[in-house]
Scaffold this motif. Structure first.
Motif, PDB file in Angstrom:
ATOM      1  N   GLY A  30      11.326 -66.915 -28.386  1.00 15.27           N
ATOM      2  CA  GLY A  30      12.336 -66.747 -29.414  1.00 15.27           C
ATOM      3  C   GLY A  30      13.331 -67.883 -29.507  1.00 15.27           C
ATOM      4  O   GLY A  30      14.113 -67.944 -30.473  1.00 15.27           O
ATOM      5  N   SER A  31      13.319 -68.811 -28.533  1.00 22.64           N
ATOM      6  CA  SER A  31      14.199 -69.981 -28.627  1.00 22.64           C
ATOM      7  C   SER A  31      13.885 -70.772 -29.893  1.00 22.64           C
ATOM      8  O   SER A  31      12.719 -71.036 -30.197  1.00 22.64           O
ATOM      9  CB  SER A  31      14.011 -70.891 -27.410  1.00 22.64           C
ATOM     10  N   ILE A  32      14.927 -71.167 -30.628  1.00 22.86           N
ATOM     11  CA  ILE A  32      14.743 -71.957 -31.847  1.00 22.86           C
ATOM     12  C   ILE A  32      15.194 -73.378 -31.561  1.00 22.86           C
ATOM     13  O   ILE A  32      16.385 -73.683 -31.528  1.00 22.86           O
ATOM     14  CB  ILE A  32      15.527 -71.381 -33.034  1.00 22.86           C
ATOM     15  N   GLN A  33      14.219 -74.245 -31.313  1.00 24.06           N
ATOM     16  CA  GLN A  33      14.509 -75.656 -31.085  1.00 24.06           C
ATOM     17  C   GLN A  33      14.615 -76.392 -32.423  1.00 24.06           C
ATOM     18  O   GLN A  33      13.936 -76.039 -33.391  1.00 24.06           O
ATOM     19  CB  GLN A  33      13.402 -76.301 -30.258  1.00 24.06           C
ATOM     20  N   LEU A  82      13.588 -79.751 -38.586  1.00 23.35           N
ATOM     21  CA  LEU A  82      12.856 -78.542 -38.951  1.00 23.35           C
ATOM     22  C   LEU A  82      12.692 -77.656 -37.719  1.00 23.35           C
ATOM     23  O   LEU A  82      12.140 -78.086 -36.700  1.00 23.35           O
ATOM     24  CB  LEU A  82      11.488 -78.909 -39.529  1.00 23.35           C
ATOM     25  N   PRO A  83      13.166 -76.421 -37.774  1.00 22.01           N
ATOM     26  CA  PRO A  83      13.191 -75.566 -36.583  1.00 22.01           C
ATOM     27  C   PRO A  83      11.807 -75.154 -36.115  1.00 22.01           C
ATOM     28  O   PRO A  83      10.871 -75.000 -36.905  1.00 22.01           O
ATOM     29  CB  PRO A  83      14.008 -74.356 -37.028  1.00 22.01           C
ATOM     30  N   ILE A  84      11.681 -74.973 -34.805  1.00 21.56           N
ATOM     31  CA  ILE A  84      10.467 -74.469 -34.174  1.00 21.56           C
ATOM     32  C   ILE A  84      10.874 -73.255 -33.332  1.00 21.56           C
ATOM     33  O   ILE A  84      11.718 -73.379 -32.440  1.00 21.56           O
ATOM     34  CB  ILE A  84       9.806 -75.520 -33.266  1.00 21.56           C
ATOM     35  N   VAL A  85      10.292 -72.104 -33.626  1.00 21.85           N
ATOM     36  CA  VAL A  85      10.564 -70.905 -32.839  1.00 21.85           C
ATOM     37  C   VAL A  85       9.499 -70.808 -31.748  1.00 21.85           C
ATOM     38  O   VAL A  85       8.307 -70.688 -32.043  1.00 21.85           O
ATOM     39  CB  VAL A  85      10.546 -69.628 -33.698  1.00 21.85           C
ATOM     40  N   LEU A  86       9.906 -70.885 -30.499  1.00 22.25           N
ATOM     41  CA  LEU A  86       8.960 -70.864 -29.386  1.00 22.25           C
ATOM     42  C   LEU A  86       8.444 -69.439 -29.163  1.00 22.25           C
ATOM     43  O   LEU A  86       9.203 -68.474 -29.214  1.00 22.25           O
ATOM     44  CB  LEU A  86       9.630 -71.398 -28.117  1.00 22.25           C
ATOM     45  N   MET A  87       7.132 -69.342 -28.879  1.00 25.19           N
ATOM     46  CA  MET A  87       6.494 -68.032 -28.796  1.00 25.19           C
ATOM     47  C   MET A  87       5.867 -67.809 -27.426  1.00 25.19           C
ATOM     48  O   MET A  87       6.288 -68.421 -26.449  1.00 25.19           O
ATOM     49  CB  MET A  87       5.473 -67.891 -29.932  1.00 25.19           C
ATOM     50  N   ALA A  88       4.853 -66.971 -27.333  1.00 25.63           N
ATOM     51  CA  ALA A  88       4.364 -66.480 -26.043  1.00 25.63           C
ATOM     52  C   ALA A  88       3.835 -67.582 -25.131  1.00 25.63           C
ATOM     53  O   ALA A  88       4.007 -67.520 -23.911  1.00 25.63           O
ATOM     54  CB  ALA A  88       3.280 -65.427 -26.272  1.00 25.63           C
ATOM     55  N   ASP A  89       3.172 -68.583 -25.683  1.00 27.46           N
ATOM     56  CA  ASP A  89       2.573 -69.648 -24.862  1.00 27.46           C
ATOM     57  C   ASP A  89       3.432 -70.902 -24.821  1.00 27.46           C
ATOM     58  O   ASP A  89       2.933 -72.005 -24.587  1.00 27.46           O
ATOM     59  CB  ASP A  89       1.176 -70.004 -25.395  1.00 27.46           C
ATOM     60  N   ARG A  90       4.720 -70.748 -25.008  1.00 24.66           N
ATOM     61  CA  ARG A  90       5.634 -71.896 -25.085  1.00 24.66           C
ATOM     62  C   ARG A  90       5.683 -72.660 -23.765  1.00 24.66           C
ATOM     63  O   ARG A  90       5.283 -72.164 -22.711  1.00 24.66           O
ATOM     64  CB  ARG A  90       7.044 -71.384 -25.403  1.00 24.66           C
ATOM     65  N   GLN A  91       6.225 -73.877 -23.826  1.00 26.00           N
ATOM     66  CA  GLN A  91       6.595 -74.586 -22.616  1.00 26.00           C
ATOM     67  C   GLN A  91       7.816 -73.903 -22.009  1.00 26.00           C
ATOM     68  O   GLN A  91       8.593 -73.270 -22.724  1.00 26.00           O
ATOM     69  CB  GLN A  91       6.898 -76.053 -22.926  1.00 26.00           C
ATOM     70  N   THR A  92       7.991 -74.004 -20.712  1.00 30.58           N
ATOM     71  CA  THR A  92       9.086 -73.271 -20.061  1.00 30.58           C
ATOM     72  C   THR A  92      10.411 -74.018 -20.095  1.00 30.58           C
ATOM     73  O   THR A  92      11.462 -73.423 -19.853  1.00 30.58           O
ATOM     74  CB  THR A  92       8.733 -72.957 -18.601  1.00 30.58           C
ATOM     75  N   THR A  93      10.386 -75.313 -20.362  1.00 30.90           N
ATOM     76  CA  THR A  93      11.617 -76.084 -20.538  1.00 30.90           C
ATOM     77  C   THR A  93      11.455 -76.964 -21.770  1.00 30.90           C
ATOM     78  O   THR A  93      10.338 -77.248 -22.209  1.00 30.90           O
ATOM     79  CB  THR A  93      11.934 -76.985 -19.325  1.00 30.90           C
ATOM     80  N   GLY A  94      12.584 -77.401 -22.314  1.00 27.61           N
ATOM     81  CA  GLY A  94      12.521 -78.254 -23.489  1.00 27.61           C
ATOM     82  C   GLY A  94      13.739 -79.141 -23.604  1.00 27.61           C
ATOM     83  O   GLY A  94      14.829 -78.774 -23.152  1.00 27.61           O
TER      84      GLY A  94
END
Length: 341
Positions: A239-242, A248-260
């Motif tokens: 759910g993090s919105i980078q 342009l926003p990217i909403v991180l989902m289930a297989d996301r990277q753990t840090t950004g």
């Protein structure tokens, strides 16, 4: 005794998922698991399984399956799909028995993105770090670390001892017109007020680049503050919105990277993640900021939705007295003895 389900044809992203892995984000491995946890739980509870038992997740597509051995009770929930057993149409959100030699066809969803196929007793697969969920980028879980393809097969517990019977339930509706609720932060202070206004006042669309790792959105660019778009990498959640350099926003989902290392302007509340996950390329997305109290209340309500699933299951075509007594059968009836309109 185990049954055998052969994948004769599939398209989209077909994978094995469950409740996901817990406790490994500090090692760089996100939890993975079903994109729509409530739909997964619904399919599982229909056939008498635990809510987070392994299921087949059909992402952005469908498939053709053949029972090569055994007999099992199956249920499909999530994005509305047309199902056919040996050519006969079948509605979703109900159980059905598949005998040896039976063919099940699941057409691509008419709307939404993810549907879930569960079998009574569960699919049998070896867990990796406590979960059978496929994490494609890590190459673990699922079908030896990859998506399923035609010719693969799964084993499942046969119907003996797992006979839930013909049952159905109502789908928990998705309010597709409502905005996705977010809490601002954790790096909202790195954006000017104009950037916050763009996020909350604009309509974005889901990009064709959306996948289980992140939903990239198209729309107006969000302006960064004087600090720019690079930060020291820190933790992410589903759910993090980078907001990267292009705004342009990217909403991180289930297989996301753990840090950004991109600033996170906001975080989608957990209760609304399924609504976002069930959006498909081209669907409009709007955001609304809410308080922590609202987010917590919505999360507790979602927990109750899953806990209440067994009570919402009813016999298919049977007489449910409790449900009947709870219905407003009179509707807008009026006193027949009264005169006038």
């Amino acid at each position: 005794m185990s049954g055998r389900l052969v994948i004769a044809r599939c398209h989209g992203a077909l994978s094995l998922q469950d409740g996901g892995r817990r406790g490994y984000q500090r090692y760089g491995l996100s939890g993975s698991g079903a994109m729509d946890r409530l739909a997964m739980a619904t399919a599982n509870v229909l056939v008498g399984n635990a809510p987070d038992a392994p299921v087949l997740e059909l992402g952005f597509g469908g498939g053709r399956f053949v029972v090569e051995a055994g007999r099992g009770w199956f249920a499909c929930a999530g994005a509305p799909c047309t199902l056919r057993i040996d050519g006969a149409p079948l509605t979703g959100h109900r159980t059905a028995t598949l005998a040896e030699g039976a063919e099940l066809i699941v057409d691509p969803p008419r709307e939404g993105a993810f549907a879930y196929l569960a079998v009574a007793g569960g699919f049998e697969a070896g867990a990796v770090l406590g979960s059978v969920s496929l994490h494609l980028r890590a190459g673990i879980g699922g079908a030896d670390g990859r998506l399923f393809q035609a010719g693969d097969h799964l084993t499942f517990a046969t119907a003996e001892g797992n006979t839930p019977g013909d049952r159905t339930t109502d789908a928990v509706p998705l309010d597709r017109d409502a905005p996705i609720r977010v809490m601002l932060g954790p790096q909202a202070d790195r954006f000017p007020q104009g950037g916050i206004d763009t996020l909350l006042g604009s309509t974005f669309t889901v990009s064709h680049r959306a996948d289980r790792m992140g939903y990239q959105l198209d729309g107006p660019a969000i302006a960064h503050g004087e600090g720019g778009y690079n930060i020291v990498s820190d933790a992410t959640v589903m759910g993090s919105i980078q907001v990267p350099g292009n705004g342009l926003p990217i909403v991180l989902m289930a297989d996301r990277q753990t840090t950004g290392g991109y600033p996170k302007i906001a975080t989608v509340i957990s209760a609304d993640l399924r609504r976002l996950a069930q959006s498909r390329p081209g669907d409009p997305i709007r955001f609304e900021a809410v308080t922590l109290a609202t987010a917590r209340e919505a999360a507790l309500r979602r927990q109750r939705d899953i806990a209440d699933l067994p009570g919402r299951i009813r016999p298919l075509g049977g007489f449910d007295a409790e449900r009947l007594l709870g219905a407003n059968l009179a509707g807008h009836a009026v006193d027949a003895l009264r005169e006038g309109p």
